[in-house]
Every structure is written in C-alpha cells, then in structure tokens.
Design a protein around this motif. Structure first.
Motif, PDB file in Angstrom:
ATOM      1  N   VAL A   1       0.252   9.484   1.798  1.00 37.01           N
ATOM      2  CA  VAL A   1      -0.139  10.452   1.189  1.00 37.01           C
ATOM      3  C   VAL A   1       0.323  11.657   1.997  1.00 37.01           C
ATOM      4  N   THR A   2      -0.060  11.582   3.137  1.00 37.44           N
ATOM      5  CA  THR A   2       0.380  12.567   4.208  1.00 37.44           C
ATOM      6  C   THR A   2       1.750  12.785   4.193  1.00 37.44           C
ATOM      7  N   GLU A   3       2.420  11.992   4.401  1.00 37.45           N
ATOM      8  CA  GLU A   3       3.873  12.283   4.383  1.00 37.45           C
ATOM      9  C   GLU A   3       4.666  13.092   3.007  1.00 37.45           C
ATOM     10  N   LEU A   4       4.303  12.655   2.026  1.00 35.35           N
ATOM     11  CA  LEU A   4       4.609  12.872   0.722  1.00 35.35           C
ATOM     12  C   LEU A   4       3.980  14.116  -0.058  1.00 35.35           C
ATOM     13  N   TYR A   5       2.572  14.305   0.416  1.00 33.96           N
ATOM     14  CA  TYR A   5       1.730  15.418  -0.361  1.00 33.96           C
ATOM     15  C   TYR A   5       0.873  16.126   0.535  1.00 33.96           C
ATOM     16  N   GLY A   6       0.876  15.699   2.108  1.00 32.53           N
ATOM     17  CA  GLY A   6      -0.064  16.722   2.776  1.00 32.53           C
ATOM     18  C   GLY A   6      -1.394  16.279   2.962  1.00 32.53           C
ATOM     19  N   SER A   7      -2.191  15.996   1.603  1.00 33.96           N
ATOM     20  CA  SER A   7      -3.383  15.430   1.921  1.00 33.96           C
ATOM     21  C   SER A   7      -3.675  14.908   0.471  1.00 33.96           C
ATOM     22  N   VAL A   8      -4.843  14.143   0.495  1.00 36.16           N
ATOM     23  CA  VAL A   8      -5.489  13.661  -0.712  1.00 36.16           C
ATOM     24  C   VAL A   8      -5.484  14.600  -1.834  1.00 36.16           C
ATOM     25  N   ASP A   9      -5.991  15.786  -1.881  1.00 38.73           N
ATOM     26  CA  ASP A   9      -5.993  16.707  -2.866  1.00 38.73           C
ATOM     27  C   ASP A   9      -4.638  16.887  -3.306  1.00 38.73           C
TER      28      ASP A   9
ATOM     29  N   TYR B   1       0.887  -1.091   0.006  1.00 28.67           N
ATOM     30  CA  TYR B   1      -0.175  -0.215  -0.016  1.00 28.67           C
ATOM     31  C   TYR B   1       0.809   1.216   0.075  1.00 28.67           C
ATOM     32  N   ASP B   2       2.065   1.103   0.736  1.00 29.47           N
ATOM     33  CA  ASP B   2       2.863   2.505   0.793  1.00 29.47           C
ATOM     34  C   ASP B   2       3.293   2.613  -0.804  1.00 29.47           C
ATOM     35  N   ALA B   3       3.506   1.241  -1.555  1.00 33.76           N
ATOM     36  CA  ALA B   3       4.098   1.691  -3.056  1.00 33.76           C
ATOM     37  C   ALA B   3       2.854   2.121  -4.065  1.00 33.76           C
ATOM     38  N   PHE B   4       1.623   1.835  -3.576  1.00 32.04           N
ATOM     39  CA  PHE B   4       0.623   2.511  -4.349  1.00 32.04           C
ATOM     40  C   PHE B   4       0.792   3.981  -4.526  1.00 32.04           C
ATOM     41  N   VAL B   5       1.360   4.559  -3.410  1.00 29.09           N
ATOM     42  CA  VAL B   5       1.270   6.153  -3.365  1.00 29.09           C
ATOM     43  C   VAL B   5       2.846   6.541  -3.724  1.00 29.09           C
ATOM     44  N   ARG B   6       3.759   5.782  -3.206  1.00 27.22           N
ATOM     45  CA  ARG B   6       5.309   6.121  -3.320  1.00 27.22           C
ATOM     46  C   ARG B   6       5.811   5.910  -4.766  1.00 27.22           C
ATOM     47  N   ALA B   7       5.481   4.851  -5.386  1.00 26.26           N
ATOM     48  CA  ALA B   7       6.277   3.997  -6.553  1.00 26.26           C
ATOM     49  C   ALA B   7       5.721   5.088  -7.950  1.00 26.26           C
TER      50      ALA B   7
END
Length: 277
Positions: free
Chosen positions: A246-254, A138-144
């Motif tokens: 998402v929060t770590e890398l982008y702050g929010s879903v938006d 699940y981390d990779a869904f956002v990070r990769a």
C-alpha cells in the motif's frame, strides 16, 4: 462474473433494514459458531474497539468468518443475528467443493479474491518457502487489479447494502483478514489493535488448524507439518506485506482506498458512519 442469490427466495429488501444495529441492541458477548470457528464480529468483543477521536466500533454490523459449513443450529444463529448479505470471497472451485449452507433471510454474493495458489504450495520444501508464498499472496491483495476490483466491490456493498453483513473466505484469515483490517482502518482503530485482532485467527482456529496439520502429518509425513504450518496461520509479516505494498503504490491506506480501489469519499464516509458509534 459476481452473482447473487436470495436464500429461501425471500426478497432482499423486504427482510432487512438499511439502518445499522445500534449499540443498545448489538450483542454484548461474542456469538460463537460450533461449525465455523473463525466467525466473529469485526468490532471485537465487549463494547467494540476504540477509535481515534472517541467512540468505538459498532457491534452487530459487520461479521467475518471462515467457510459456512454450518449446522442447522449455527445457520439459525446467523439468521437470529439478522444477517442480510453474505459475501463469499472464495474461488469457484472452493465454493463447488464446500458450498455455503443457506442462511434464512440472507442474500449470497460471490465476489472472488484469489487466495493461496495451490500450485505454489504443493511442493514446498521448507517453512521459509511457505512464508514467502504467504507474503506474495498479501502483496497481490493490493497489487493485483482483480483483487482491487473485488475489494472495491465488497467495501461498496458493505457501505450501501442492508446490514448486518458477513464476509468470508475458506479459513477466514487472509482474504477475510485484509478486508477486516481495512474496515478497522476506515473506522480509525489504531494499527496495533488491528494487528492484535488479525492475530486472533490463530487462537480462534486452533482446533481446525490442528486437525489439518494432523492430516498433513498422516499423508505427507511428520516432517511436512512444520513446512506447511505457515500457510495455516497468520503472522504479522503477512499483514505488514500488504501495508508495505500500500505504501509503495499509494502512499497511505487513504490513497489505496481512493486511487487503488476507486472508492469515493462518500462511500468511505458511509462505511465509517456504519462502523463507528
């Protein structure tokens, strides 16, 4: 490279409308498929999930599923729903092993997202290790970067292509579950409801899960059933891992939609207009 093919050689634009199904014509009861037990409407059951600011998620626009190993009757059900486009999130090896059954009138689109790496689960020693693997997925869904590109492509097509559309992976729980969660986020559904919807996989797919766990017990030993079970279910911690990244890398879903996936405000607005009554 992603590819498309038209089922039964029917022209993509000639068999569908670009207009979302209205609530008046959307199916009120959940269509079930005997041969794809995790098939369901992204909007939920009944009138659709409520959204912030009023309204509900529109039924009959976006559907999610596990792999489409369909009976003729179930393929007919999807055709009757008017499915215009089928997005297959699986890898090529998964597709080669279990290709989707053709659905009349639907265009098939391959947009790969990496799932659970087999090399990471082939030698699991305990259930804690399995949980760690799932959280890494699940981390990779956002990070990769490759996963972000694929989710961007999927959401853009859901926003701009003809509807209704369906997306799926193998079990319809992880890659598909994150895509469905994003759609409900865009619609304005509250996080608790999104989690409840995500966890429905454990109910819908219980028979399939029991079948595969029985095979594990038969071939690997009864002690391995509990070890591998976390890879066959969904847990709040899995979805929360994606949100935390998402929060770590982008702050929010938006921020993730805008900066991580590169979606324009117009595409997000188009998606929301399709999702919300």
């Amino acid at each position: 490279m992603p590819e498309s093919r038209t089922y039964l050689d029917q022209p993509y634009a000639a068999v569908v409308s670009n207009t979302p199904t209205s609530d008046a014509t959307a199916p009120r009861e959940l269509a079930r498929l005997a041969s794809a037990d995790n098939f369901r409407d992204v909007a939920g059951t009944g009138a659709g999930y409520p959204v912030a600011g009023g309204g509900r998620v529109r039924r009959g626009v976006f559907f999610r599923s596990n792999e489409l190993q369909l009976t003729a009757a179930d393929a007919g059900t999807l055709a009757d729903l008017g499915i215009a486009r089928i997005h297959d999130l699986r890898g090529q090896m998964e597709i080669d092993a279990h290709p989707d059954v053709e659905v009349p009138g639907a265009v098939w689109h391959h947009v790969e997202v990496s799932g659970i790496p087999m090399e990471m689960i082939s030698g699991l020693e305990d259930s804690d290790a399995a949980v760690r693997v799932m959280c890494q997925v699940y981390d990779a869904f956002v990070r990769a970067p490759a996963a972000r590109a694929s989710y961007a492509e999927l959401l853009t097509d859901l926003a701009t292509g003809p509807v209704p559309q369906l997306f799926h992976c193998t079990a319809g729980k992880d890659r598909t579950g994150w895509a469905a969660a994003l759609l409900l986020e865009i619609a304005g559904v509250d996080r608790a409801t999104i989690l409840d919807d995500y966890l429905l996989t454990n109910t819908f797919s219980s028979a399939t899960r029991a079948k595969y766990l029985a095979l594990i017990g038969e071939h690997l030993g009864a002690d391995k059933v509990a070890v591998y079970e976390p890879t066959m279910i969904v847990e709040p911690a899995f979805l929360q891992t994606a949100y935390d990244t998402v929060t770590e890398l982008y702050g929010s879903v938006d921020g993730y939609l805008r900066d991580g996936l590169g979606l324009s405000d117009d595409v997000v607005a188009l998606l929301r207009s399709r999702l919300v009554d």
